[in-house]
Design an enzyme around this catalytic site. Structure first.
Site, PDB file in Angstrom:
ATOM      1  N   GLY A  62       0.811  -1.221   0.000  1.00 36.90           N
ATOM      2  CA  GLY A  62       0.000   0.000   0.000  1.00 36.90           C
ATOM      3  C   GLY A  62       0.842   1.268   0.000  1.00 36.90           C
TER       4      GLY A  62
ATOM      5  N   ASN B  73      -8.064   4.212   8.533  1.00 38.72           N
ATOM      6  CA  ASN B  73      -7.500   3.049   9.220  1.00 38.72           C
ATOM      7  C   ASN B  73      -7.661   3.107  10.734  1.00 38.72           C
ATOM      8  OD1 ASN B  73      -5.609   5.149   8.262  1.00 38.72           O
ATOM      9  ND2 ASN B  73      -4.197   4.201   9.707  1.00 38.72           N
TER      10      ASN B  73
ATOM     11  N   GLN C  42      -7.722   0.015   3.414  1.00 35.35           N
ATOM     12  CA  GLN C  42      -8.574  -0.563   4.462  1.00 35.35           C
ATOM     13  C   GLN C  42      -9.949  -0.986   3.942  1.00 35.35           C
ATOM     14  OE1 GLN C  42      -7.777  -1.379   7.536  1.00 35.35           O
ATOM     15  NE2 GLN C  42      -5.740  -0.441   7.583  1.00 35.35           N
TER      16      GLN C  42
ATOM     17  N   SER D 183      -3.636  -3.311  -0.745  1.00 34.05           N
ATOM     18  CA  SER D 183      -2.538  -4.063  -0.134  1.00 34.05           C
ATOM     19  C   SER D 183      -3.027  -5.423   0.348  1.00 34.05           C
ATOM     20  CB  SER D 183      -1.995  -3.251   1.051  1.00 34.05           C
ATOM     21  OG  SER D 183      -0.938  -3.941   1.659  1.00 34.05           O
ATOM     22  N   ALA D 184      -2.337  -6.501  -0.060  1.00 33.65           N
ATOM     23  CA  ALA D 184      -2.833  -7.864   0.177  1.00 33.65           C
ATOM     24  C   ALA D 184      -2.960  -8.245   1.654  1.00 33.65           C
ATOM     25  CB  ALA D 184      -1.915  -8.866  -0.530  1.00 33.65           C
ATOM     26  N   HIS D 185      -2.043  -7.726   2.492  1.00 30.16           N
ATOM     27  CA  HIS D 185      -2.046  -8.234   3.877  1.00 30.16           C
ATOM     28  C   HIS D 185      -3.192  -7.688   4.730  1.00 30.16           C
ATOM     29  CE1 HIS D 185      -0.111  -4.866   6.310  1.00 30.16           C
ATOM     30  NE2 HIS D 185       0.119  -4.438   5.087  1.00 30.16           N
TER      31      HIS D 185
ATOM     32  N   THR E  78      11.924  -7.944 -10.976  1.00 30.68           N
ATOM     33  CA  THR E  78      11.332  -9.273 -11.167  1.00 30.68           C
ATOM     34  C   THR E  78      10.110  -9.419 -10.262  1.00 30.68           C
ATOM     35  OG1 THR E  78      13.487 -10.137 -11.694  1.00 30.68           O
ATOM     36  CG2 THR E  78      11.826 -11.756 -11.039  1.00 30.68           C
TER      37      THR E  78
ATOM     38  N   CYS F  41       2.704   6.493  20.532  1.00 29.17           N
ATOM     39  CA  CYS F  41       3.797   6.229  21.476  1.00 29.17           C
ATOM     40  C   CYS F  41       4.524   4.939  21.133  1.00 29.17           C
ATOM     41  CB  CYS F  41       3.262   6.089  22.891  1.00 29.17           C
ATOM     42  SG  CYS F  41       2.212   7.447  23.357  1.00 29.17           S
TER      43      CYS F  41
HETATM   44  N1  PLP Z   1      -2.847   3.167   3.713  1.00 33.16           N
HETATM   45  C1  PLP Z   1      -3.625   2.797   4.740  1.00 33.16           C
HETATM   46  C2  PLP Z   1      -4.961   3.444   4.917  1.00 33.16           C
HETATM   47  C3  PLP Z   1      -3.196   1.820   5.637  1.00 33.16           C
HETATM   48  O1  PLP Z   1      -3.961   1.472   6.663  1.00 33.16           O
HETATM   49  C4  PLP Z   1      -1.918   1.236   5.439  1.00 33.16           C
HETATM   50  C5  PLP Z   1      -1.393   0.242   6.400  1.00 33.16           C
HETATM   51  O2  PLP Z   1      -1.750   0.210   7.545  1.00 33.16           O
HETATM   52  C6  PLP Z   1      -1.147   1.637   4.331  1.00 33.16           C
HETATM   53  C7  PLP Z   1      -1.637   2.603   3.495  1.00 33.16           C
HETATM   54  C8  PLP Z   1       0.195   1.028   4.070  1.00 33.16           C
HETATM   55  O3  PLP Z   1       0.052  -0.254   3.509  1.00 33.16           O
HETATM   56  P1  PLP Z   1       1.292  -1.284   3.523  1.00 33.16           P
HETATM   57  O4  PLP Z   1       1.462  -1.742   4.915  1.00 33.16           O
HETATM   58  O5  PLP Z   1       0.877  -2.375   2.602  1.00 33.16           O
HETATM   59  O6  PLP Z   1       2.474  -0.527   2.996  1.00 33.16           O
END
Ligand code: PLP
Length: 398
Positions: A72, A152, A180, A200-202, A238, A327
C-alpha cells in the site's frame, strides 16, 4: 482466557490457508522468471495474469489497468509522485485530507518541499470531509485529489462517488487509498469515477509486501521504478510471483464472502460498541455510529487511561489491540486522526482501536466485554488525570 484474541486486523491479517496453498508451488516448483521465454516460465506468466484478472474483477477495472507493487505504501507513493512528476517541471496543487495514512501525508510533504502546493482538508467530528469544502479548495492548477476510501484508525468511509464526480467535472485526477476498504466493502472504480486506487494484500488475508495500484487507462502518471520491462516498464523488478498469486487469491475469496462477512462483522462491531458504552462510564466512541463505518472497526477513548498501558494490560489478558497514540512507534505525538476530529490531547492519548476479522467470534467479543471494564476502572483509580476529570465534572453538574 480462551486463547489469544486478535483484534488488530487493520494492522495486518493472517494469510488464509487456501491462499498459502495457492502460493506454495511458486516457491519451489514453478519458480521460473516470468520474463524468461522458455516454457518452464509459462506457468508463472499465466499466474501473474490470472491474479491481475482477479484484482481487476474485484474493483470493476480492466486487467491492463492493474499494476503490482510492493504494498500500500508504494502504491500511494507512486500515485502522488507519479501524478506530480508527469507534469514535467510545472508544479501545481494537490488536495488531500488531514486524516490520511502517513504514506500519503509524507509523500505530500515531500512534494511540498519540491514546490508543489498541498491543501489538507479538515474533517468533521466523525472524520468525514465536507464536499462543499472540497469544491472550494479546487484551483486552476489543481491536478490531483487524494482522499482515502476508509480511515485506518476510526473506520470512517468517505463519500467517494461524490468526490469522484466533482473531480471528473473539473478534469482533476482522483486517487483513493483504499487499503482498508478493498475486500471489506464493495468498490466499483468505474461507477465511483476513481482514476487511481491503492490496495494491499495483507489487509485481506493475503501475504505482506505485495499490493497493487489501479491506474485508469489514459491517466498520465510517471513510471515509478526504473529498470527492466516488468509491469510494462512502469514498475520494474522481477515480479514477486508467489506474493502476487496470493494477492489475487485472497481478494477473490474476500469478494466471494464480502456480503456475509461484512454483515457478520458489523453485528459483532455493534455489539462491542453497545457493550462498552453500557459498561464503561465516559467511554467516547471515535468515528461514526453504524452508518458510514467500516464493518470491522471499533475505536474508543477512555479519559484517564493511557493508550499504551491499556494495550499492555489487554495483552496480558490475551487480547491484541492497538492505540491511536503513536507512542508505540517511539513518538509521544497523539494520533493526527483523533486530533483532526476534535479530540483534546487527554482523549487522544487514551484511545483503543479494535479491528475485527474473519476469525473473530461472538465469544471473543463477550470475553472483551467481560475483561475491558475492570482494566479501565483499575487504571483510572491510579490516574491523577481521572481524579481531576471527576472533580471538574462535579463542579459542572453542581
Ligand atoms: N494506507 C492505509 C490506509 C493503511 O492502513 C496502510 C497500512 O496500515 C497503508 C496505506 C500502508 O500499507 P502497507 O502496509 O501495505 O504498505
Amino acid at each position: 482466557m480462551i486463547g489469544r484474541i486478535y483484534l488488530d486486523n487493520a494492522a495486518t491479517t493472517g494469510t488464509d490457508t487456501e491462499v498459502l496453498n495457492e502460493m506454495l508451488p511458486y516457491f519451489m516448483e514453478s519458480f521460473g522468471n516470468p520474463s524468461s521465454i522458455y516454457s518452464f516460465s509459462r506457468d508463472n506468466r499465466i499466474a501473474l495474469e490470472r491474479s491481475r484478472g482477479q484484482v481487476a474483477r474485484a474493483i470493476n477495472a480492466e486487467p491492463a489497468e492493474i499494476y503490482f507493487t510492493g504494498g500500500g505504501t508504494e502504491s500511494d507513493n507512486w500515485a502522488l509522485k507519479g501524478a506530480a512528476f508527469a507534469r514535467r517541471g510545472s508544479r501545481g496543487h494537490i488536495i488531500t485530507t488531514m486524516i490520511e495514512h502517513h504514506a500519503i501525508l509524507h509523500s505530500a510533504e515531500f512534494l511540498a518541499g519540491m514546490g508543489y502546493d498541498v491543501t489538507y482538508l479538515p474533517v468533521d467530528e466523525e472524520g468525514r470531509i465536507d464536499l462543499k469544502e472540497l469544491e472550494g479548495a479546487f484551483r486552476e492548477d489543481t491536478f490531483l485529489v487524494s482522499v482515502m476510501f476508509a480511515n485506518n484508525e476510526i473506520g470512517t468511509i468517505q463519500p467517494v462517488s461524490e468526490i469522484g464526480r466533482l473531480c471528473k467535472k473539473r478534469n482533476v485526477l482522483f486517487h483513493t487509498d483504499a487499503v482498508q476498504a478493498v475486500g471489506h466493502i464493495p468498490i466499483d472504480v468505474k461507477a465511483m469515477h476513481i482514476d487511481m486506487l491503492s490496495l494491499s494484500a495483507h489487509k485481506f488475508h493475503g501475504p505482506k509486501g505485495v499490493g497493487a495500484l489501479f491506474i485508469r487507462r489514459g491517466v498520465k502518471i510517471e513510471n515509478f521504478i526504473h529498470g527492466g520491462g516488468q509491469e510494462k516498464g512502469r514498475r520494474a523488478s522481477t515480479e514477486n510471483v508467489p506474493g502476487i498469486v496470493g494477492l489475487g487469491k485472497a481478494l477473490e475469496i474476500s469478494i466471494q464472502r464480502i456480503g456475509t462477512e461484512s454483515a457478520r462483522q458489523s453485528m459483532l462491531r455493534d455489539r462491542l460498541i453497545k457493550g462498552i458504552l453500557e459498561t464503561i462510564p465516559y467511554a467516547r466512541l471515535n468515528g461514526p455510529g453504524e452508518d458510514g463505518r467500516l464493518p470491522n472497526n471499533v475505536n474508543f477513548s477512555f479519559i484517564g487511561v493511557e493508550g499504551e498501558t491499556l494495550i499492555l494490560d489487554l495483552d496480558e489478558a490475551g487480547i491484541s489491540a492497538s492505540t491511536g497514540s503513536a507512542c508505540s512507534s517511539g513518538s509521544l505525538d497523539p494520533s493526527h486522526v483523533l486530533l483532526a476530529i476534535g479530540l483534546d490531547h487527554a482523549h487522544s492519548h487514551g484511545s483503543l482501536r479494535m479491528t475485527l476479522g474473519t476469525c473473530t467470534s461472538e465469544n471473543d467479543i463477550d470475553y472483551v466485554l467481560d475483561t475491558l471494564p475492570a482494566i479501565i476502572s483499575r487504571r483510572r483509580e491510579m490516574s491523577p488525570l481521572w481524579e481531576d476529570f471527576l472533580r471538574n465534572e462535579k463542579k459542572v453538574t453542581i
